[in-house]
Design a protein around this motif. Structure first.
Motif, PDB file in Angstrom:
ATOM      1  N   ARG A   1       6.158  38.404   3.543  1.00 19.61           N
ATOM      2  CA  ARG A   1       6.229  36.917   3.120  1.00 19.61           C
ATOM      3  C   ARG A   1       7.297  36.105   3.885  1.00 19.61           C
ATOM      4  NH1 ARG A   1       4.663  34.229  -1.670  1.00 19.61           N
ATOM      5  NH2 ARG A   1       3.740  36.066  -2.526  1.00 19.61           N
ATOM      6  N   GLU A   2       8.470  36.787   3.923  1.00 16.00           N
ATOM      7  CA  GLU A   2       9.717  36.073   4.391  1.00 16.00           C
ATOM      8  C   GLU A   2       9.280  35.938   6.016  1.00 16.00           C
ATOM      9  OE1 GLU A   2      13.327  38.117   2.060  1.00 16.00           O
ATOM     10  OE2 GLU A   2      12.436  38.915   4.130  1.00 16.00           O
ATOM     11  N   ALA A   3       8.630  36.973   6.472  1.00 12.05           N
ATOM     12  CA  ALA A   3       8.412  36.728   8.022  1.00 12.05           C
ATOM     13  C   ALA A   3       7.244  35.803   8.456  1.00 12.05           C
ATOM     14  CB  ALA A   3       7.863  38.080   8.486  1.00 12.05           C
ATOM     15  N   ALA A   4       6.327  35.736   7.567  1.00 16.92           N
ATOM     16  CA  ALA A   4       5.183  34.445   7.602  1.00 16.92           C
ATOM     17  C   ALA A   4       5.849  33.160   7.495  1.00 16.92           C
ATOM     18  CB  ALA A   4       4.264  34.748   6.502  1.00 16.92           C
ATOM     19  N   ALA A   5       7.027  32.897   6.505  1.00 14.64           N
ATOM     20  CA  ALA A   5       7.463  31.616   6.337  1.00 14.64           C
ATOM     21  C   ALA A   5       8.430  31.509   7.683  1.00 14.64           C
ATOM     22  CB  ALA A   5       8.411  31.668   5.282  1.00 14.64           C
ATOM     23  N   ARG A   6       9.132  32.344   8.125  1.00 15.05           N
ATOM     24  CA  ARG A   6       9.897  32.535   9.553  1.00 15.05           C
ATOM     25  C   ARG A   6       8.801  31.823  10.651  1.00 15.05           C
ATOM     26  NH1 ARG A   6      14.569  31.568  12.040  1.00 15.05           N
ATOM     27  NH2 ARG A   6      14.792  32.742  13.854  1.00 15.05           N
ATOM     28  N   ALA A   7       7.827  32.520  10.498  1.00 12.78           N
ATOM     29  CA  ALA A   7       6.736  32.413  11.807  1.00 12.78           C
ATOM     30  C   ALA A   7       6.349  30.902  11.772  1.00 12.78           C
ATOM     31  CB  ALA A   7       5.665  32.984  11.911  1.00 12.78           C
ATOM     32  N   VAL A   8       6.030  30.315  10.505  1.00 12.15           N
ATOM     33  CA  VAL A   8       5.842  28.731  10.291  1.00 12.15           C
ATOM     34  C   VAL A   8       7.016  28.163  10.967  1.00 12.15           C
ATOM     35  CG1 VAL A   8       5.012  27.034   8.762  1.00 12.15           C
ATOM     36  CG2 VAL A   8       4.105  29.386   8.390  1.00 12.15           C
ATOM     37  N   ASP A   9       7.973  28.404  10.143  1.00  6.23           N
ATOM     38  CA  ASP A   9       9.344  27.596  10.717  1.00  6.23           C
ATOM     39  C   ASP A   9       9.396  27.575  12.270  1.00  6.23           C
ATOM     40  OD1 ASP A   9      12.200  26.309   9.943  1.00  6.23           O
ATOM     41  OD2 ASP A   9      12.695  28.420  11.077  1.00  6.23           O
ATOM     42  N   ARG A  10       9.463  28.698  13.082  1.00  2.00           N
ATOM     43  CA  ARG A  10       9.324  28.874  14.294  1.00  2.00           C
ATOM     44  C   ARG A  10       8.194  27.769  15.107  1.00  2.00           C
ATOM     45  NH1 ARG A  10      14.059  29.170  15.783  1.00  2.00           N
ATOM     46  NH2 ARG A  10      14.264  27.830  13.756  1.00  2.00           N
ATOM     47  N   LEU A  11       7.159  28.080  14.644  1.00  2.00           N
ATOM     48  CA  LEU A  11       6.080  27.083  15.210  1.00  2.00           C
ATOM     49  C   LEU A  11       6.497  25.663  15.184  1.00  2.00           C
ATOM     50  CD1 LEU A  11       2.817  29.043  14.249  1.00  2.00           C
ATOM     51  CD2 LEU A  11       3.719  28.819  16.533  1.00  2.00           C
ATOM     52  N   ASP A  12       6.918  25.398  13.948  1.00  2.00           N
ATOM     53  CA  ASP A  12       7.410  23.994  13.973  1.00  2.00           C
ATOM     54  C   ASP A  12       8.605  23.556  14.956  1.00  2.00           C
ATOM     55  OD1 ASP A  12       7.605  21.421  12.494  1.00  2.00           O
ATOM     56  OD2 ASP A  12       9.446  22.128  11.353  1.00  2.00           O
ATOM     57  N   ALA A  13       9.504  24.512  15.135  1.00  2.00           N
ATOM     58  CA  ALA A  13      10.798  24.462  16.072  1.00  2.00           C
ATOM     59  C   ALA A  13      10.093  24.187  17.663  1.00  2.00           C
ATOM     60  CB  ALA A  13      11.717  25.535  16.018  1.00  2.00           C
ATOM     61  N   VAL A  14       8.979  24.950  18.153  1.00  2.00           N
ATOM     62  CA  VAL A  14       8.606  24.591  19.089  1.00  2.00           C
ATOM     63  C   VAL A  14       7.533  23.381  19.133  1.00  2.00           C
ATOM     64  CG1 VAL A  14       8.866  27.016  20.053  1.00  2.00           C
ATOM     65  CG2 VAL A  14       6.824  26.504  18.709  1.00  2.00           C
ATOM     66  N   ARG A  15       7.577  22.642  18.021  1.00  2.00           N
ATOM     67  CA  ARG A  15       6.972  21.157  18.076  1.00  2.00           C
ATOM     68  C   ARG A  15       5.296  21.468  17.964  1.00  2.00           C
ATOM     69  NH1 ARG A  15       9.947  18.864  23.109  1.00  2.00           N
ATOM     70  NH2 ARG A  15      12.099  19.785  22.299  1.00  2.00           N
ATOM     71  N   ILE A  16       5.018  22.233  17.612  1.00  6.37           N
ATOM     72  CA  ILE A  16       3.561  22.500  16.953  1.00  6.37           C
ATOM     73  C   ILE A  16       3.091  21.806  15.871  1.00  6.37           C
ATOM     74  CG2 ILE A  16       1.760  24.274  16.568  1.00  6.37           C
ATOM     75  CD1 ILE A  16       2.767  26.061  18.533  1.00  6.37           C
ATOM     76  N   PRO A  17       2.332  20.902  15.858  1.00  9.56           N
ATOM     77  CA  PRO A  17       2.134  20.196  14.628  1.00  9.56           C
ATOM     78  C   PRO A  17       1.169  20.915  13.724  1.00  9.56           C
ATOM     79  CG  PRO A  17       0.617  19.350  16.429  1.00  9.56           C
ATOM     80  CD  PRO A  17       1.513  20.470  16.895  1.00  9.56           C
ATOM     81  N   ASP A  18       1.665  20.717  12.296  1.00 11.48           N
ATOM     82  CA  ASP A  18       0.794  21.212  11.193  1.00 11.48           C
ATOM     83  C   ASP A  18       1.012  22.681  11.041  1.00 11.48           C
ATOM     84  OD1 ASP A  18      -0.510  21.451   9.025  1.00 11.48           O
ATOM     85  OD2 ASP A  18      -2.638  20.710   9.803  1.00 11.48           O
ATOM     86  N   PRO A  19       2.285  23.277  11.463  1.00 13.01           N
ATOM     87  CA  PRO A  19       2.383  24.648  11.574  1.00 13.01           C
ATOM     88  C   PRO A  19       1.817  25.821  10.743  1.00 13.01           C
ATOM     89  CG  PRO A  19       4.642  23.585  11.249  1.00 13.01           C
ATOM     90  CD  PRO A  19       3.380  22.541  11.277  1.00 13.01           C
TER      91      PRO A  19
END
Lengths: 654, 332, 248
Positions: free
Chosen positions: A442-460
């Motif tokens: 669960r933590e890792a999935a949240a981190r992945a969404v956060d990182r996708l956001d960090a590389v400016r992927i919309p609607d991560p």
């Protein structure tokens, strides 16, 4: 040099398996010709006093229900068995060729599509079922069976031909011939068929083996050859009914069928392997025959200094990546091939270093070597290879793997193929955290969404649940970068990260890499063929030629490079300020083949400044006495280029 | 080639399309229907493609002309072709497959009685083949990945070609003569005991298992060279995760595409094996019926086999779509 | 002297419209650059002109006459992107060039003509007997140019002909394109994604996006005073322009 095709064929004949198979095929052919002549009388000799006998000295495979010698009958049956199989495969090939080439000849019209669709439906039904169908239609007997097996094999062959033809037809030389007004029939004969002949012959050979076995199957069911004629299948049918009395009566014709079928199949398969034609593939289709340097397997890196490492300076503390005397080699057909030959450089904390050069200069292999991602057949040597304090030459312990997994980020050229197509993007990012950072799913999935956001992927959040094929090329490359940001990277190694992307997307990816570096002291090793990209993104540029660094200089000083190769590379690329009235600079000749590196300076053959010394002695990469930050490997560094050569350079020498 | 800018055009249409699953479903059902139509028509046409009079052929040259005429009448062979075709279709929908020429029994009854044994054999053999082939192929793929195990590869490839070449009926004959006749360990005929299943299932499964294992190995080797496996290595994942988590799913989906054809061919492969083992299924029936020219039975069994093949192919396609979401958008 | 004109050209594949009402003109003896990203329809437009893609609407004409798409007389020729795919690996360079020549002439005459064409693209005429695998990428691309010229074209479409080449040979091919226009007076539609390359060879530029022309005009004007946002975006994306992005 003999033509490439001759060499390839002689390679086929050299494998022991192929030799055995060819010998077997010769025996089968000889039996088919001579069998009835030599043993015809024995096979028909009735001996009613000795029926259904087991093996004996006179009849080593026993006798049948009329006391005829089974061994002789098996030998005699070879002719009929082989001839019927060849007839059937001939029908399959001819019908298959007609159906398979029809869509190409008919074009994109309705008729062509109809043929394709019909073949697609027919090919879904197994050959045995089609054979039974046709056996009913054509009637029980040898003729019916030949037609049945031939027609049953036709859809498969048609499909193969269609695939091969459309593979060749998609190539530009066919388009060029059409643009030149060459008719479809002529294109088929001149360009398409010659390029698919090899796989067709291979598959027809295998098809003959299959037909032989299928024929035996039909005869075994009693649907093929009828008494008094006999082929192997018929003998098997008779023998099987007496299996409990004399097993040899079934096993001997069975063995004969098997050996003959194997002979055809093994010849076909070994030719396919030797020519690089996969059963149904279209490899080996005019792909340029390279230097063959991947042919033999190599061992994984045997760590150990190949060169004296004593003089290597003790690298400063802020060195993220320290490389000394790095060499990568492969086993080639004539001795080892070394595409990387002694590369030494450091990347400091927060520094961005670019490696440029033409294709084949060893820049990508260098990137793979310093991240220990080389394929298993490559051999790596270095007197020093330190990444983030880990000696990469030694096998890595779990702790080292964890460190590399979180502190080293790698971005590859092709974002289409670098992400696993069968797994969701989010999961591909998250596994870094679950494996190396001890996070829960669960933590890792949240981190992945956060990182996708960090590389400016919309609607991560939504995007993390998607598969790579739902991402555009630019987004995939950003996701790759995001994957590297799951940990806290100290170094990003990016191998041609924007080459496969459109310019505007390239701009976004380069901006993203810069932003990542700005936010933290992340070092970057950027591999690119594009001097402009490297000049813009990097602090320092390493220019590689023929597996060596020939110049090392600050990116801002590219315009005043001292190595003639660097200068040519910079001048050859038009930019938005190039003088429109002058021809572009060119570099004559071709890059050095790693399998054949000349003595002396590798660039000498293409260099306008080269003299006898250049051709004899390879210059070392030495620091510039006036600017210690710059290194160059040239006997004539910085000398003016002769102006009058510029015109000659138009003509590329062979 | 590093300087190639040869990116295929990206999905040009970025508008929200109807779900790819819906389109996949529609396309797949469409193809199934077309194939069904072809199959039904072919099985109907079979009897009309036979040169000469099938009834005369079936009853023999000595049969009285009145009997032939009456039988033709009963089969409706004198009606216009379209009428016969429509009646055939109607029969299919109502489960009426006609009457056997030799036994005068309803064909549907014969099929219903014989089908289960054939299905058991085909399904068991398919499961056995998959259970052996996938682990074997994966292991061989890992052992013979680039730069490794040249000899293992040669041995495995040669071995699998040889094994795949041996036709199932020959394996059957061999097994019966060794384990049935020679050693007497296992029954060589019938399906009365569980032990009786062993030899026929092995005979039918060996060849497809060898082919499938070979495909899986080739796919595994190819997948292990794929860029995304390098990405997985770049993440420094343990080897087990790289092989089983990243490589295996892709290798299996690729192998399944070709493996699907195997399932179909195993359905038809039961014909020969049943005849070796006197298995009371459709296979022994169809051969008898072809030899006795009992065309309605042949027609019906060909139809059932074809149907089995089509359903097997569809099942594989659906499994593939579930495993590999890309395949739903792949045009074919 | 020939002008090549696309008038309201549309190309559809199924439900997608790859080229949507494109009008552009290649004036006689000039090079026009066609730029745009992948998927913008630039290659499709080229393929439609030579009959490799179905023309859904509009007209493609040379001097007012529709471009002939049947028969051996093909005054519009095309050079393809990938020189590794555009030459038949089984035929010699001379064969490939000769095939495109108009029918007629003795064997010797055709051989002389092949040699003339190879010299025209700065290749050793002795190379006529070589197979493509013996040639470098740059040399192959010259053969492809020679083949296009063999058909005696009045106009040529060059589709990304340098993007598969290493930078060291890209310059030589670009020089050759400029030279061929100058010496033969060819009209050339030069397709590229690289603005700097287009700037170097083309006198006019057409910017394509999503199958539509968003801007066109003389090269110098479009590249210095772009009027459309997308053109500006393309220009800003050219590497090496604008601020260097190293951290100091």
């Amino acid at each position: 040099m003999p033509p490439a095709s001759t060499r390839r064929w002689s390679r086929v004949a050299r494998t022991p398996l192929a030799l055995v198979a060819i010998a077997l095929l010769v025996v089968v052919a000889a039996l088919a010709v001579l069998g009835p002549v030599l043993w015809g009388a024995d096979a028909e000799a009735v001996d009613t006093g000795n029926i259904l006998a087991g093996p004996s000295a006179r009849h080593w495979a026993g006798t049948d229900n009329l006391g005829r010698d089974i061994a002789a009958r098996v030998l005699v049956a070879s002719r009929l068995s082989v001839v019927l199989a060849l007839l059937a495969v001939a029908i399959a090939v001819v019908v298959g060729l007609l159906l398979g080439t029809a869509p190409f000849l008919l074009g994109r019209g309705r008729a062509g599509r109809l043929v394709t669709a019909a073949v697609n439906i027919a090919v879904a039904f197994p050959g045995m079922l089609l054979a039974l169908f046709f056996a009913v239609v054509f009637g029980v007997g040898a003729t019916g069976a030949v037609m049945a097996i031939g027609l049953a094999g036709a859809p498969g062959f048609a499909r193969l031909v269609q695939t091969l033809v459309s593979g060749v037809a998609a190539r530009d030389f066919v388009a060029a011939a059409r643009v030149a007004g060459v008719g479809r029939g002529r294109i088929l004969v001149r360009h398409v068929l010659p390029n698919i002949a090899e796989p067709l012959v291979v598959n027809a050979t295998i098809g003959a083996g299959t037909a032989l076995l299928s024929f035996a199957g039909l005869s075994f069911l009693g649907l093929g050859v009828q008494s008094p004629s006999f082929d192997w299948g018929r003998l098997l049918y008779d023998g099987a009914s007496a299996l409990y009395l004399n097993p040899a009566a079934a096993l001997v014709p069975g063995a004969a069928v098997l050996l003959a079928g194997l002979a055809f199949n093994l010849v076909g398969e070994s030719v396919a392997k030797g020519l690089g034609v996969e059963g149904l593939g279209i490899e080996g289709l005019g792909v340029p025959v390279g230097s063959g340097r991947w042919v033999l397997p190599g061992r994984t890196a045997a760590p150990g200094p190949a060169h004296a490492a004593a003089d290597a300076p003790d690298p400063a503390d802020d060195v993220v990546l320290g490389v000394r005397d790095l060499a990568v080699s492969f086993r080639g057909p004539s001795g080892p091939v070394r595409p990387v030959r002694g590369v030494s450089f450091d990347v400091h904390r927060g520094e961005s270093v670019g490696i440029v050069g033409e294709s084949g200069c060893g820049k990508s292999l260098t990137a793979l070597a310093v991240t220990r991602l080389l394929d298993d057949d490559a051999r790596l040597e270095a007197s020093r290879l330190h990444l983030l304090g880990t000696d990469l030459r030694a096998p890595q312990a779990t702790a080292d793997r964890r460190k590399l997994g979180t502190e080293l980020a790698v971005v590859f050229q092709d974002p289409m193929t670098s992400l696993n197509p069968a797994r969701r993007i989010g999961a591909q990012l998250a596994e870094v955290a679950t494996h190396h950072q001890g996070m829960t799913r669960r933590e890792a999935a949240a981190r992945a969404v956060d990182r996708l956001d960090a590389v400016r992927i919309p609607d991560p959040g939504e995007r993390a649940r998607q598969y790579p094929h739902e991402f555009s090329g630019g987004m995939r490359q950003r996701a790759m970068i995001g994957m590297g940001l799951m940990g806290t990277p100290a170094l990003i190694v990016a191998d041609e990260p924007t080459t496969a992307l459109d310019v505007t997307v390239q701009r976004q990816v380069l901006d993203l890499l810069s932003a990542v570096r700005d936010s933290d002291a992340v070092a970057l090793l950027l591999i690119s063929h594009d001097v402009a990209v490297v000049g813009e993104v990097c602090d320092r540029v390493l220019v590689m030629y023929a597996g060596r660094i020939v110049e090392d200089l600050p990116a801002a000083e590219l315009a005043t490079a001292r190595h003639p190769y660097t200068r040519a590379l910079v001048d050859a690329v038009p930019d938005m300020d190039t003088d429109l009235d002058e021809p572009l600079a060119t570099i004559p000749g071709r890059p050095v083949d790693p399998a054949d590196v000349p003595a002396g300076c590798a660039y000498a053959a293409r260099c306008p400044l080269a003299d006898a010394r250049c051709r004899a002695q390879d210059p070392a990469l030495v620091s510039d006495p006036h600017a210690p930050a710059r290194r160059v490997a040239c006997w004539h560094a910085g000398e003016p280029l002769p102006a009058e050569r510029a015109v000659d350079l138009l003509v590329e020498s062979p | 080639m590093t300087a190639t800018v040869n990116a295929p055009p990206p999905p040009t249409d970025r508008r929200r399309e109807p779900s790819p699953w819906l389109r996949f479903g529609a396309r797949r059902v469409g193809r199934l229907l077309v194939s069904l139509f072809v199959l039904v028509t072919a099985s109907f046409a079979m009897i009309h493609l036979i040169p000469g009079d099938p009834v005369r052929g079936a009853l023999g040259p000595t049969a009285p002309a009145e009997l032939v005429a009456a039988r033709r009448q009963a089969l409706g062979l004198d009606d216009p072709l379209l009428t016969q075709y429509l009646r055939y279709l109607e029969g299919l929908f109502t489960g009426d497959l006609g009457t056997s020429l030799s036994s005068q029994l309803p064909v549907s009854g014969i099929v219903a009685q014989r089908l289960p044994a054939t299905l058991e054999l085909a399904v068991l053999a398919f499961l056995a083949a998959v259970a052996v082939a996938i682990p074997l192929g994966v292991a061989m793929g890992v052992l013979t990945r680039r730069g490794h195990g040249r000899r293992t590869e040669l041995a495995f490839t040669t071995g699998s070609i040889v094994v795949a070449t041996v036709p199932d009926f020959l394996i059957g004959v061999g097994l019966v003569s060794v384990f049935g006749v020679g050693l007497g360990w296992l029954p060589g005929a019938g399906n009365d005991t569980p032990a009786a299943y062993v030899l026929p299932v092995i005979a039918l499964a060996v060849g497809p298992a060898a082919i499938l294992a070979r495909i899986v190995r080739v796919e595994m080797v190819a997948v292990l060279e794929a860029d995304y496996v390098r990405t997985a290595r770049a993440k420094r994942l343990p080897a087990r995760t790289v092989y089983l988590g990243h490589a295996l799913p892709n290798a299996v989906t690729a192998a399944l595409t070709l493996g699907g054809l195997l399932l179909g061919s195993m359905v038809a492969g039961t014909v020969l094996v049943e005849n070796v083992f006197a298995w009371p299924g459709l296979g022994s029936t169809i051969v008898q019926s072809i030899l006795t020219k009992d065309y309605p039975v042949v027609q019906a069994i060909v139809l059932v086999y074809g149907l089995g093949v089509l359903l097997a192919n569809t099942a594989v396609d659906v499994a593939l779509a579930l495993l590999d979401p890309r395949s739903t958008i792949r045009e074919d | 002297m020939t002008e090549l004109r696309f008038a309201d050209v549309t190309v559809r594949y199924g439900r997608t419209t790859a080229v949507d009402g494109v009008s552009l003109l290649v004036p006689s003896g000039e090079i026009v650059g066609l730029v745009g990203e992948s998927g913008s329809g630039k290659s499709t437009l080229a393929r439609a002109a030579v009959g490799l893609a179905p023309l859904g609407g509009g007209r493609i004409t040379m001097d007012g006459e529709p471009v002939p798409l049947r028969g051996r007389h093909r005054p519009l020729q095309m050079v393809f992107q990938d020189p590794y795919s555009s030459l038949d690996p089984r035929r010699t360079v001379g064969d490939s060039v000769a095939e495109a020549m108009p029918p007629g002439g003795s064997r010797a005459e055709r051989r002389v003509e092949v040699q003339r064409l190879l010299e025209l693209v700065h290749l050793d005429p002795a190379r006529a007997d070589a197979v493509p695998s013996r040639l470098s990428g740059g040399q192959r691309q010259r053969v492809a140019l020679a083949r296009a010229l063999a058909a005696r074209p009045r106009a040529v479409i060059a589709d990304e002909i340098t993007s598969a080449l290493d930078v060291s040979v890209q310059g030589a091919v670009l020089n050759l394109v400029r030279e061929l226009r100058r010496e033969l007076g060819l009209s050339i539609l030069f397709i590229s994604h690289n603005l700097a390359v287009v700037r170097y060879v083309a006198s006019r530029v057409v910017v394509l996006r999503g199958g539509r022309v968003v801007e066109q005009g003389p090269t110098a004007e479009v590249l210095t005073e772009p009027r459309h946002d997308y053109t500006r975006e393309l220009l800003a994306a050219v590497p090496g322009r604008g601020a260097r992005r190293s951290r100091t």
